[in-house]
Design a protein around this motif. Structure first.
Motif, mmCIF file in Angstrom:
data_model
loop_
_atom_site.group_PDB
_atom_site.id
_atom_site.type_symbol
_atom_site.label_atom_id
_atom_site.label_comp_id
_atom_site.label_asym_id
_atom_site.label_seq_id
_atom_site.Cartn_x
_atom_site.Cartn_y
_atom_site.Cartn_z
ATOM 1 N N ALA A 72 93.884 96.324 -66.295
ATOM 2 C CA ALA A 72 91.943 95.306 -66.653
ATOM 3 C C ALA A 72 92.014 94.347 -65.470
ATOM 4 C CB ALA A 72 91.781 95.211 -67.906
ATOM 5 N N ARG A 73 92.547 93.513 -65.102
ATOM 6 C CA ARG A 73 93.286 92.264 -64.336
ATOM 7 C C ARG A 73 92.963 93.268 -62.939
ATOM 8 N NH1 ARG A 73 97.280 90.625 -66.223
ATOM 9 N NH2 ARG A 73 96.244 89.073 -68.002
ATOM 10 N N MET A 78 90.470 93.985 -57.365
ATOM 11 C CA MET A 78 90.942 94.941 -56.491
ATOM 12 C C MET A 78 88.424 95.207 -56.491
ATOM 13 S SD MET A 78 93.089 97.830 -57.729
ATOM 14 C CE MET A 78 92.345 98.822 -58.095
ATOM 15 N N GLY A 79 88.098 93.787 -57.045
ATOM 16 C CA GLY A 79 86.521 93.572 -56.882
ATOM 17 C C GLY A 79 85.600 94.673 -57.389
ATOM 18 N N GLY A 80 86.620 95.072 -58.667
ATOM 19 C CA GLY A 80 86.174 96.175 -59.476
ATOM 20 C C GLY A 80 84.820 95.138 -60.433
ATOM 21 N N THR A 81 84.153 96.078 -61.386
ATOM 22 C CA THR A 81 83.278 94.931 -62.120
ATOM 23 C C THR A 81 84.084 94.573 -63.656
ATOM 24 O OG1 THR A 81 82.421 96.528 -63.763
ATOM 25 C CG2 THR A 81 81.265 96.425 -61.304
ATOM 26 N N ALA A 82 83.098 93.726 -64.332
ATOM 27 C CA ALA A 82 83.504 93.372 -65.612
ATOM 28 C C ALA A 82 84.195 94.303 -66.168
ATOM 29 C CB ALA A 82 82.797 91.683 -65.704
ATOM 30 N N ALA A 85 86.676 96.200 -65.763
ATOM 31 C CA ALA A 85 87.781 95.127 -66.158
ATOM 32 C C ALA A 85 88.020 95.538 -67.936
ATOM 33 C CB ALA A 85 88.042 93.918 -65.884
ATOM 34 N N MET A 86 86.451 95.135 -68.488
ATOM 35 C CA MET A 86 86.501 95.145 -70.189
ATOM 36 C C MET A 86 86.511 96.355 -71.096
ATOM 37 S SD MET A 86 86.344 92.911 -72.273
ATOM 38 C CE MET A 86 84.978 91.848 -71.927
ATOM 39 N N SER A 87 86.056 97.622 -69.878
ATOM 40 C CA SER A 87 87.312 99.117 -70.274
ATOM 41 C C SER A 87 87.799 98.960 -71.071
ATOM 42 C CB SER A 87 86.168 100.388 -69.563
ATOM 43 O OG SER A 87 86.832 100.449 -68.398
ATOM 44 N N TYR A 88 88.971 98.570 -69.908
ATOM 45 C CA TYR A 88 90.398 99.207 -70.316
ATOM 46 C C TYR A 88 90.893 98.230 -71.170
ATOM 47 C CZ TYR A 88 90.682 101.385 -65.524
ATOM 48 O OH TYR A 88 90.539 102.186 -64.740
ATOM 49 N N ALA A 89 90.695 96.590 -71.081
ATOM 50 C CA ALA A 89 91.108 95.668 -72.513
ATOM 51 C C ALA A 89 90.367 96.269 -73.451
ATOM 52 C CB ALA A 89 90.476 94.285 -71.924
ATOM 53 N N ASN A 90 89.149 96.813 -73.424
ATOM 54 C CA ASN A 90 89.215 97.541 -75.387
ATOM 55 C C ASN A 90 89.896 98.727 -75.602
ATOM 56 O OD1 ASN A 90 86.461 95.961 -75.359
ATOM 57 N ND2 ASN A 90 85.063 97.542 -74.117
ATOM 58 N N MET A 91 90.631 98.592 -74.223
ATOM 59 C CA MET A 91 91.411 99.999 -75.195
ATOM 60 C C MET A 91 93.154 99.612 -75.700
ATOM 61 S SD MET A 91 92.110 102.506 -72.331
ATOM 62 C CE MET A 91 90.393 102.738 -70.642
ATOM 63 N N ILE A 109 85.544 84.857 -67.297
ATOM 64 C CA ILE A 109 86.127 83.827 -65.810
ATOM 65 C C ILE A 109 85.380 84.238 -64.964
ATOM 66 C CG2 ILE A 109 87.724 82.187 -64.998
ATOM 67 C CD1 ILE A 109 88.856 81.889 -67.621
ATOM 68 N N ALA A 110 86.160 85.426 -64.821
ATOM 69 C CA ALA A 110 86.310 86.374 -63.413
ATOM 70 C C ALA A 110 84.754 86.849 -63.014
ATOM 71 C CB ALA A 110 87.101 87.146 -63.302
ATOM 72 N N ASP A 111 84.017 87.032 -63.702
ATOM 73 C CA ASP A 111 82.668 87.782 -64.313
ATOM 74 C C ASP A 111 81.739 86.038 -64.296
ATOM 75 O OD1 ASP A 111 79.983 89.576 -64.074
ATOM 76 O OD2 ASP A 111 79.836 88.813 -66.470
ATOM 77 N N ASN A 112 82.481 85.103 -63.767
ATOM 78 C CA ASN A 112 81.215 83.272 -63.787
ATOM 79 C C ASN A 112 80.756 83.012 -65.248
ATOM 80 O OD1 ASN A 112 82.060 82.842 -60.907
ATOM 81 N ND2 ASN A 112 80.208 84.879 -60.764
ATOM 82 N N ARG A 113 81.288 83.639 -65.690
ATOM 83 C CA ARG A 113 81.420 82.998 -67.543
ATOM 84 C C ARG A 113 82.290 81.835 -68.318
ATOM 85 N NH1 ARG A 113 80.758 88.346 -69.891
ATOM 86 N NH2 ARG A 113 80.748 87.640 -72.065
ATOM 87 N N THR A 114 82.560 81.535 -67.568
ATOM 88 C CA THR A 114 83.842 80.273 -67.953
ATOM 89 C C THR A 114 83.541 79.409 -69.250
ATOM 90 O OG1 THR A 114 83.814 80.033 -65.401
ATOM 91 C CG2 THR A 114 84.680 78.758 -67.622
#
Length: 165
Positions: A72-73, A78-82, A85-91, A109-114
Motif C-alpha cells: 500500500a505504501r 509510486m504515484g498510485g491513487t488512494a 493503496a486502500m485496496s491493499y490495506a483492505n486485504m 495523509i497522502a490523499d490530502n486528508r490530514t
C-alpha cells in the motif's frame, strides 16, 4: 533502521533469500522477514526487487499485515491513487494491528486528508493497549513528521510520558 539492517540476523536472512533466489529455489521466511527484506531493497533503490519480495510474501501469506502495508505504501510512493493503496490495506486480515491503523492514516495523509487521519488515529487510540500507547504516540508522531505535518507530530509527541525516546 540502519542498525537493524546491519545486524547479523538480518544479513543472514537476506543472504539466504538472495542465494535461494539466484538458484531459483524457494526459502521459507515469515511475512515480517520478507517485508524487512523489501524495505531494505527499497532503501537501497531496488524498488523492483522490493516489489518482487512483497509479491511473493503476499502469495505465501495472504492477509499478512506487513507485506500488504508495504505494498500500500509503495502504491502511494509510486504515484498510485488512494483507492489503489486502500485496496491493499483492505486485504489486511488483522484490523486491530497497529500497523493497519498507521497505513490507513498514511493513505489519508497522502490523499490530502490530514484532518481525517488525525481523527481516525485519535479514535484508534482508544483501541490501543496501555502498554503500547507510548510506542503508538511515537509512531503516529513519526508518521506526521514524515509528511512534514510538524504541528500534529508535536501534538502526538506531547502525549508521551517517556521523553527519552
Amino acid at each position: 533502521m540502519d542498525e537493524f539492517f546491519n545486524s547479523k540476523e538480518f544479513k543472514e536472512k537476506l543472504a539466504r533469500y538472495e542465494e535461494a533466489r539466484q538458484q531459483g529455489l524457494s526459502v521459507f521466511l515469515d511475512s515480517d522477514d520478507m517485508a524487512d527484506i523489501a524495505e531494505y531493497y527499497h532503501l537501497h533503490g531496488k524498488l523492483n526487487d522490493a516489489l518482487e519480495v512483497i509479491s511473493t510474501a503476499m502469495e505465501m501469506f495472504p492477509g499478512a499485515t506487513q507485506p500488504l502495508a508495504f505494498r500500500a505504501r509503495a502504491a502511494i510512493l509510486m504515484g498510485g491513487t488512494a483507492e489503489e493503496a486502500m485496496s491493499y490495506a483492505n486485504m489486511i486480515e488483522n484490523k486491530n494491528d497497529l500497523d493497519y491503523y498507521y497505513i490507513i492514516a498514511e493513505i489519508m495523509i497522502a490523499d490530502n486528508r490530514t484532518d481525517d487521519a488525525e481523527d481516525y488515529l485519535e479514535q484508534m487510540e482508544n483501541q490501543v493497549d496501555d502498554e503500547d500507547l507510548e510506542d503508538y504516540y511515537l509512531d503516529v508522531a513519526t508518521l506526521f513528521a514524515d509528511y512534514d505535518t510538524f504541528n500534529l507530530a508535536q501534538a502526538w509527541l506531547d502525549k508521551c510520558e517517556d521523553d527519552q525516546e
